[in-house]
Design an enzyme around this catalytic site. Structure first.
Site, short mmCIF file in Angstrom:
data_model
loop_
_atom_site.label_atom_id
_atom_site.label_comp_id
_atom_site.label_asym_id
_atom_site.label_seq_id
_atom_site.Cartn_x
_atom_site.Cartn_y
_atom_site.Cartn_z
CG HIS A 128 17.10 65.34 148.76
ND1 HIS A 128 16.27 64.58 148.02
CD2 HIS A 128 17.74 65.78 147.87
CE1 HIS A 128 16.68 64.38 146.60
NE2 HIS A 128 17.82 65.28 146.90
CG ASP A 182 24.14 60.79 150.49
OD1 ASP A 182 23.41 59.62 150.71
OD2 ASP A 182 25.25 60.64 149.92
CG HIS A 235 18.82 63.95 143.38
ND1 HIS A 235 19.57 64.89 142.77
CD2 HIS A 235 19.74 62.80 143.16
CE1 HIS A 235 20.67 64.56 142.46
NE2 HIS A 235 20.71 63.25 142.84
C1 SS9 Z 1 25.16 58.63 146.70
C2 SS9 Z 1 25.00 59.89 146.21
C3 SS9 Z 1 24.07 60.78 146.87
C4 SS9 Z 1 23.00 62.96 147.02
C5 SS9 Z 1 22.75 63.78 146.12
C6 SS9 Z 1 22.01 64.81 146.69
C7 SS9 Z 1 21.43 66.03 145.77
C8 SS9 Z 1 20.55 67.03 146.26
N1 SS9 Z 1 25.95 58.47 147.77
N2 SS9 Z 1 24.07 61.94 146.54
S1 SS9 Z 1 19.89 67.95 145.09
ZN ZN Z 2 19.25 67.17 142.86
#
Ligand code: SS9
Ligand code: ZN
Length: 703
Positions: free
Chosen positions: A166, A123, A205
């Site tokens: 992340h 992602d 998240h």
């Molecule tokens: C699943 C959706 C993942 C990633 C979101 C990252 C957000 C960072 N494919 N989405 S704050």
């Molecule tokens: Zn987030």
């Protein structure tokens, strides 16, 4: 040049904006240095990554947030400085050389190569200019840390992208390339010798990258709440659950609060602050607070699907501002609903600037799923933190972590899932009301000769003798001497001025604090719709009619055993050694006072310090500061004449300065902890923000 559709996420990417809030002198506006912004020309073309997820981490996140700050007059009150690129050595504080070298190549790659490079991570989407943006994002966070730690500014927020929490030592992930906040923490430790850092990650998240970076490090306390849904939600890690508390030396210094349902509200967020984060954070006593300030935890965000409103961030921010002497650096992470994001950013920045907090209404208490999480987190951490040691009804509750994919979902392609997510009801919520700062922050009523900070406005001239004089003589003070009548009349005019929002708060040094308190409550309770939160520190009798008016919630913290007289509106907290015991007092503040205050939602806070209360200045300052969360900062503090020495410390807080740290708190007395727990149990039926455990027999939440 015409744009091709769909747009790539980094099309038109512009620099990380970086802004400091300017709070050298609290409550005193200071003209800011010449603001400096670099608006780079929008790069055309780039990787046209068609993956739907990358449509949301877009440059508009910054332009819209910045635009809202400008419109609300907030940038004018901030110091805005240029960004800088982080240098290799700084990035290497957290990332591996191989990874940095790989990312360095991305601006020179062909689109084909970029796509392939991107595929090895989860992602995340590499545009040719993301390496540049990512270096600016890290550099901005470091500039902010520099300015705060060198004392150039009190606090600040860095508006940056891409986000960071992340990304891991050798991997990009979840829109993140370099871990802005983790690097900032290592940098603060290395360059400034900062001993203890608290990282609060309120993004929806889990910042697994931050967790992995510090899991064995006791000098960095990492707190994250995150949408989890028993591991069904991205990034679907077991490592995000409540039982991951840190390793080795770092055991206890990683706090995960999983949200196992969507739709969490302001009450859910506040109860986690009151019953987990704040007690532990104060016990930890950080020298610096970093916030992974993601706003996908706000209503309207389709990633988070939560229902907390943007004004909650004013409170979350404020509740952290009396740690580390106010040294707080917020760094933007997620937040993908542009409306909700911009409002939340404004709420955060406005709080950093010291404006009064918006009232929070409809706090109905945490939902059952939150209570389960709270109970699990508190149980998992009770062996590490003495503030949880004596918590009752822990830890028996076992919650199995269910991992079932709802049928069919794994076969859907990402675009389909995205379309489904986009379609459900677009949430609508009212724009947070304007937060107006009264012209005067603090007004004081003091006997002649008692000094206080210049910034306070003194009520002393005869014209300040409000219209109350006659009533007073008739109703309350038949036999009182003239000076008492005059003083009380001035106190009443403080209250009138608060009501008219001419002043934010007031302080009075009076001959008889108990008598003045009684008169004030009676005076205010006579008004329609008034609600008083009376916090009385020290021994002394609270007259029965105050407790029973149904509008006044009284919390009295003392060494007197008055527990059996308690009622819904009278909460006597009896500490074994009176108010001298800091840990017991702190516990009462977070787990009783804060939830009660929030749920009562007063129009006035009356804080009274009885003579000989024994409370130390710092504790008193922390208490005064925390109570500013309520009633839009309308607090009246009453001190008795012998407490002259307390005028300065109290006024400093009322003027908006952060309270000094309490120091690393020792364990509280068992008796005190138990007394607080008993009160929580007795009161939680009436005040359910006090709840921190799930009822044994309880049903399930709908939805
Ligand atoms: C699943 C959706 C993942 C990633 C979101 C990252 C957000 C960072 N494919 N989405 S704050
Ligand atoms: Zn987030």
């Amino acid at each position: 040049m015409p744009r091709s559709e769909p747009r790539s996420p980094y099309d038109g990417a512009w620099h990380s904006t970086f802004l400091y809030t300017n709070r050298f002198i609290s409550a005193q506006r200071q003209t800011s240095d010449a603001p400096f912004f670099m608006i780079p020309t929008a790069p055309e073309g780039g990787a046209n990554n068609n993956s739907p997820a990358c449509k949301i981490e877009v440059p508009e996140r910054l332009t819209v947030s910045h635009g809202a700050l400008v419109r609300n007059g907030l940038t004018d009150r901030c110091i805005c400085l240029p960004v800088r690129e982080a240098v290799d050595a700084e990035i290497l504080l957290v990332h591996s050389e191989e990874y940095l070298e790989a990312v360095k190549q991305t601006p020179h790659m062909t689109l084909e190569d970029l796509k392939e490079f991107t595929l090895q991570y989860g992602d995340v989407y590499f545009h040719p200019n993301i390496y540049h943006c990512a270096k600016l994002a890290v550099g901005s966070a470091l500039q902010l840390v520099d300015s705060v730690l060198m004392g150039k500014v009190k606090n600040g927020m860095a508006l940056v992208r891409p986000p960071g929490h992340h990304s891991m030592r050798s991997a990009a992930n979840g829109f993140c390339v370099f871990n802005n906040v983790a690097i900032a923490a290592q940098y603060a430790k290395q360059k400034y010798g900062v001993k203890r850092i608290l990282i609060v990650d309120w993004d929806i998240h889990h910042g697994q990258g931050v967790q992995y970076c510090f899991e064995d490090d006791p000098s960095v306390l990492y707190f994250s709440w995150h949408r989890y849904e028993h591991q069904k939600f991205w990034p679907n890690l077991k490592d995000s659950d409540y039982d991951i508390v840190g390793k080795g030396e770092g055991a206890g210094f990683n706090i995960n609060v999983p949200w196992n349902k969507v739709g969490m509200e302001n009450s859910d967020y506040l109860s986690v602050f009151c019953h987990v984060l704040l007690p532990i954070a104060y016990e930890f006593c950080p020298d610096l607070v970093l916030v992974c300030a993601g706003f996908d935890s706000a209503i309207g965000d389709l990633e988070g699907e939560m229902c907390a409103t943007p004004d909650i961030f004013a409170h979350l921010t404020y509740l952290l501002m009396n740690l580390a002497e106010g040294k707080l650096c917020a760094v933007l992470e997620g937040g993908y609903n542009l409306t909700s994001l911009a409002q939340s950013v404004c709420q955060t920045v406005q709080t950093l600037l010291g404006d009064p907090l918006p009232p929070l209404t409809n706090l109905t208490g945490p939902c059952r799923s939150t209570l389960e999480s709270l109970q699990c987190v508190r149980a998992a951490h009770r062996q590490h933190w003495s503030c949880l040691r004596h918590a009752v009804d822990l830890p028996t509750f076992e919650i199995s972590t269910i991992r079932i994919k709802s049928s069919g979902e794994e076969n859907k392609d990402e675009a389909e899932v995205w379309e489904e997510q986009k379609s459900p009801e677009e949430k609508i919520w009212p724009e947070p009301p304007k937060r107006v700062s009264p012209r005067v922050c603090s007004a004081v009523v003091l006997p002649d000769g008692v000094v206080c900070p210049d910034a306070c406005e003194r009520l002393s001239s005869s014209e300040d003798l409000g219209p109350h004089l006659l009533t007073l003589k008739k109703d309350f003070l038949k036999d009182a001497d003239d000076s008492a009548v005059t003083a009380l009349s001035r106190v009443f005019s403080l209250i009138d001025k608060m009501k008219n929002n001419e002043i934010r708060n007031g302080l009075a040094l009076v001959g008889d604090a108990a008598m003045t308190m009684t008169c004030v409550v009676q005076h205010v309770a006579a008004e329609v719709d008034s609600r008083v939160f009376l916090v009385c520190v020290g021994n002394g009798n609270i007259p029965g009619h105050i407790i029973e008016d149904g509008k006044t919630l009284v919390v009295q913290i003392s060494g007197e055993d008055t527990e059996e007289q308690g009622s819904k509106y009278y909460v006597p907290v009896c500490l074994k050694k009176g108010c001298t015991d800091t840990s017991g007092f702190a516990q009462a503040m977070f787990s009783l006072l804060l939830p009660l205050g929030y749920q009562h939602n007063p129009s006035l806070v009356l804080l009274v310090r009885m003579p000989g209360s024994g409370v130390c200045d710092i504790m008193w300052q922390q208490l005064t500061a925390l109570l500013q969360s309520f009633a839009q900062g309308h607090t009246l503090v009453l001190l008795q004449e012998d407490d002259k020495a307390c005028v300065g410390p109290t006024a400093s807080i009322l003027l908006g300065n952060p309270a000094p740290p309490l120091g690393q708190l020792p364990a509280s007395l068992k008796e005190d902890a138990e007394a607080v727990e008993r009160l929580r149990s007795r009161l939680q039926a009436d005040w359910n923000l006090l709840l921190a455990t799930a009822p044994e027999n309880g049903g399930t939440d709908e939805g």
